[in-house]
Design a protein around this motif. Structure first.
Motif, PDB file in Angstrom:
ATOM      1  N   THR A  96       0.837  -1.198   0.000  1.00 19.34           N
ATOM      2  CA  THR A  96       0.000   0.000   0.000  1.00 19.34           C
ATOM      3  C   THR A  96       0.868   1.242   0.000  1.00 19.34           C
ATOM      4  OG1 THR A  96      -1.803  -1.099   1.182  1.00 19.34           O
ATOM      5  CG2 THR A  96      -1.708   1.306   1.324  1.00 19.34           C
ATOM      6  N   VAL A  97       0.523   2.204  -0.825  1.00 22.33           N
ATOM      7  CA  VAL A  97       1.208   3.495  -0.865  1.00 22.33           C
ATOM      8  C   VAL A  97       0.263   4.537  -0.273  1.00 22.33           C
ATOM      9  CG1 VAL A  97       2.228   5.275  -2.331  1.00 22.33           C
ATOM     10  CG2 VAL A  97       2.541   2.845  -2.894  1.00 22.33           C
ATOM     11  N   ALA A  98       0.682   5.200   0.772  1.00 23.97           N
ATOM     12  CA  ALA A  98      -0.160   6.187   1.455  1.00 23.97           C
ATOM     13  C   ALA A  98      -0.108   7.517   0.711  1.00 23.97           C
ATOM     14  CB  ALA A  98       0.281   6.352   2.906  1.00 23.97           C
ATOM     15  N   SER A  99      -0.677   7.526  -0.482  1.00 22.47           N
ATOM     16  CA  SER A  99      -0.590   8.698  -1.357  1.00 22.47           C
ATOM     17  C   SER A  99      -1.382   9.889  -0.826  1.00 22.47           C
ATOM     18  CB  SER A  99      -1.082   8.323  -2.760  1.00 22.47           C
ATOM     19  OG  SER A  99      -2.394   7.795  -2.702  1.00 22.47           O
ATOM     20  N   TRP A 100      -2.183   9.669   0.202  1.00 23.62           N
ATOM     21  CA  TRP A 100      -2.940  10.781   0.793  1.00 23.62           C
ATOM     22  C   TRP A 100      -2.053  11.675   1.643  1.00 23.62           C
ATOM     23  CZ3 TRP A 100      -3.958   5.614   1.045  1.00 23.62           C
ATOM     24  CH2 TRP A 100      -3.574   4.926   2.204  1.00 23.62           C
ATOM     25  N   TYR A 101      -0.800  11.258   1.875  1.00 19.68           N
ATOM     26  CA  TYR A 101       0.178  12.105   2.554  1.00 19.68           C
ATOM     27  C   TYR A 101       1.239  12.558   1.550  1.00 19.68           C
ATOM     28  CZ  TYR A 101      -1.490  11.013   7.273  1.00 19.68           C
ATOM     29  OH  TYR A 101      -2.242  10.910   8.415  1.00 19.68           O
ATOM     30  N   GLU A 103       4.563  13.067  -0.483  1.00 20.43           N
ATOM     31  CA  GLU A 103       5.721  12.214  -0.691  1.00 20.43           C
ATOM     32  C   GLU A 103       6.903  12.726   0.117  1.00 20.43           C
ATOM     33  OE1 GLU A 103       8.255  10.195  -4.383  1.00 20.43           O
ATOM     34  OE2 GLU A 103       6.618  11.615  -4.774  1.00 20.43           O
ATOM     35  N   ARG A 108       3.627   9.928   5.851  1.00 25.84           N
ATOM     36  CA  ARG A 108       3.470   8.940   4.776  1.00 25.84           C
ATOM     37  C   ARG A 108       4.286   7.680   5.069  1.00 25.84           C
ATOM     38  NH1 ARG A 108       3.309  10.094  -1.675  1.00 25.84           N
ATOM     39  NH2 ARG A 108       3.571   7.965  -2.435  1.00 25.84           N
ATOM     40  N   GLU A 109       5.529   7.858   5.476  1.00 24.49           N
ATOM     41  CA  GLU A 109       6.364   6.700   5.770  1.00 24.49           C
ATOM     42  C   GLU A 109       5.783   5.893   6.933  1.00 24.49           C
ATOM     43  OE1 GLU A 109      10.912   5.431   7.109  1.00 24.49           O
ATOM     44  OE2 GLU A 109      10.439   7.543   6.673  1.00 24.49           O
ATOM     45  N   GLU A 112       2.624   3.951   5.792  1.00 27.56           N
ATOM     46  CA  GLU A 112       2.946   2.803   4.947  1.00 27.56           C
ATOM     47  C   GLU A 112       3.546   1.664   5.769  1.00 27.56           C
ATOM     48  OE1 GLU A 112       5.357   4.280   1.761  1.00 27.56           O
ATOM     49  OE2 GLU A 112       3.675   5.309   0.788  1.00 27.56           O
TER      50      GLU A 112
END
Length: 231
Positions: A96-101, A103, A108-109, A112
Motif C-alpha cells: 500500500t502506498v499512502a498517497s494521501w500524505y 511524498e 506517509r512513511e 505505509e
C-alpha cells in the motif's frame, strides 16, 4: 424502534452515509484511522472527500465479491454502514502506498509501515478465502445487524470470517459469533533509530488490535475452536 438493513444499490446513498461515517468514527477515538485516510482542517472537507472516494469505489467494485450495507431508522436516516468483501489471499500482493500524505513526509512513511505491517501480519496467518469487513459502526443495534449479515453471507459462500478489530469493538464481534484469536501488535517496522519528535508522537497511539475469527456455518466456541493457522 424499527431498523431497516439493506444492500446499497446506488452511489447516491453515500450522501447520507459519508456524514454518519465521519462522525461515528470520532467516538470512541480510533487511533488507526488517520493512517488510512487523509486529514482535513474541516468536517465538511473530510466528508466531501469520503463521499466522493466511496462513490468511486462503489462504482468500481465487483458486485459478486463486495457488498455495501446501510441501516436506516424509522425516519430513513442512515445510522450504520459496512462494507463486506470476499477476500482471496494472493502471493506477492502489492504494498500500500499512502498517497494521501505528501511524498517524503514522515506521516506517509509511518502510515505505509503501519498498514503494510498489518497486512503482512494477517497475510502470514489468513491464507484461505474469507469474508472481511472494512467499515463498521455500532449504534442502537445497527452494528449487530451489519455483522450478522456478513457472517450469514460467509456461511452461504462456505468461507470463514476474519476481522481485524479495534479493542473497543471486540465485544460486539464476540456477541455476533466471532472469537478472539490473538492480539495484533503494532508493526516492528515502526521502530526506527533516532526517531524524531513527530515520529514519537505518531508512535504514542495504541495501534494494536484484535484478530477475530469465525468458522464456516456456526459461531465460535471458546475453549474448543482454533483458527486454522493455530492448528
Amino acid at each position: 424502534m424499527t431498523l431497516k438493513l439493506s444492500v446499497v444499490q446506488s452511489a447516491t446513498d453515500f450522501d447520507k452515509i459519508a456524514p454518519m461515517d465521519h462522525d461515528a468514527w470520532k467516538i470512541p477515538y480510533n487511533p488507526q484511522l488517520k493512517h488510512f485516510r487523509p486529514q482535513f482542517p474541516t468536517r465538511e472537507q473530510a466528508i466531501a472527500y469520503a463521499r466522493e472516494n466511496s462513490k468511486c469505489r462503489f462504482e468500481d467494485r465487483d458486485p459478486e465479491k463486495q457488498f455495501w450495507l446501510k441501516v436506516e431508522d424509522e425516519n430513513e436516516e442512515v445510522i450504520g454502514a459496512a462494507q463486506w468483501a470476499v477476500n482471496i489471499p494472493a502471493e506477492g500482493a502489492e504494498r500500500t502506498v499512502a498517497s494521501w500524505y505528501p511524498e517524503g513526509s514522515e506521516e506517509r512513511e509511518f502510515a505505509e509501515r503501519f498498514i503494510n505491517g498489518l497486512w503482512g501480519f494477517l497475510g502470514e496467518r489468513v491464507t484461505r478465502p474469507h469474508m472481511v469487513v472494512h467499515v463498521e459502526h455500532r449504534y442502537r443495534g445497527a452494528g449487530r445487524m451489519l455483522i450478522k449479515w456478513g457472517t450469514a453471507k460467509a456461511d452461504e459462500l462456505g468461507i470463514e470470517t476474519v476481522i481485524s478489530s479495534l479493542h473497543s469493538a471486540r465485544g460486539a464481534y464476540e456477541k455476533s459469533g466471532l472469537g478472539y484469536i490473538e492480539e495484533i501488535p503494532p508493526s516492528r517496522d515502526l521502530e526506527v533509530e533516532n526517531p524524531s519528535a513527530k515520529w514519537k508522537e505518531l508512535q504514542a497511539d495504541d495501534l494494536s488490535g484484535c484478530l477475530m475469527w469465525r468458522p464456516v456455518g456456526r459461531d465460535f466456541v471458546v475453549g474448543e475452536d482454533k483458527a486454522p493457522w493455530q492448528e
